[in-house]
Write an enzyme that holds these catalytic residues in place. Sequence first.
Site, PDB file in Angstrom:
ATOM      1  N   HIS A 183      -1.137   2.302 -10.795  1.00 26.07           N
ATOM      2  CA  HIS A 183      -0.596   3.653 -11.019  1.00 26.07           C
ATOM      3  C   HIS A 183      -1.741   4.657 -11.185  1.00 26.07           C
ATOM      4  O   HIS A 183      -1.698   5.753 -10.627  1.00 26.07           O
ATOM      5  CB  HIS A 183       0.259   3.690 -12.302  1.00 26.07           C
ATOM      6  N   ARG A 192       2.671  -0.713  -1.648  1.00 28.19           N
ATOM      7  CA  ARG A 192       1.794  -1.898  -1.639  1.00 28.19           C
ATOM      8  C   ARG A 192       2.059  -2.808  -0.458  1.00 28.19           C
ATOM      9  O   ARG A 192       1.172  -3.534  -0.015  1.00 28.19           O
ATOM     10  CB  ARG A 192       1.999  -2.718  -2.930  1.00 28.19           C
TER      11      ARG A 192
END
Length: 158
Positions: free
Chosen positions: A18, A91
Amino acid sequence: MKNKCVYPGSFDPPTFGHLDIIGRASVIFDEVHVAVLNNTSKKRMFSLEDRIAVLDAETKVFGNITVHSFDGLLVDFMKKTGIDVVVRGVRNNTDLDIEDQMANTNKILKPDMETVLLIANPKLNHLSSSIIKELIRLRADVGSFVPKSVLQMIKRRK
Ligand code: PNS
């Protein structure tokens, strides 16, 4: 007009992944608004206050980050704050499918918005808050996945 974006999420807990996305967004946008979902119907490992405190502390270094909480629809938060761009990290293909659905749903609800997807740093793309929560429950060392302030938050829970 300021070039601003929102980076929404549960951040339960915030990870190095993050923080990488926030740092990269802070270079692209004048203002990055991190929006922490306060969904009272879902059980969280960490309180809203703790998640916000970690994100506040860990993102000070970038200089253009504001951390908020929100509940309800993301597009309502965007309308209230005058933000038209959502940033999300991707991802893998599973993330991409989910982001595709969210981006298109949000766009129907708020047609003038756009979603910007940043490809996760390959060194960090194994990180997920759910795996980290499992490791925490099993008392594994998560020091290589989360910042020190999260480790302190974990200690406080015990
Ligand atoms: O990173 P996360 O935890 O998967 O974040 C998901 C989040 C918070 C971005 C998403 O669930 C969300 O925007 N929730 C708010 C409710 C909403 O607007 N739903 C409709 C769009 S999918």
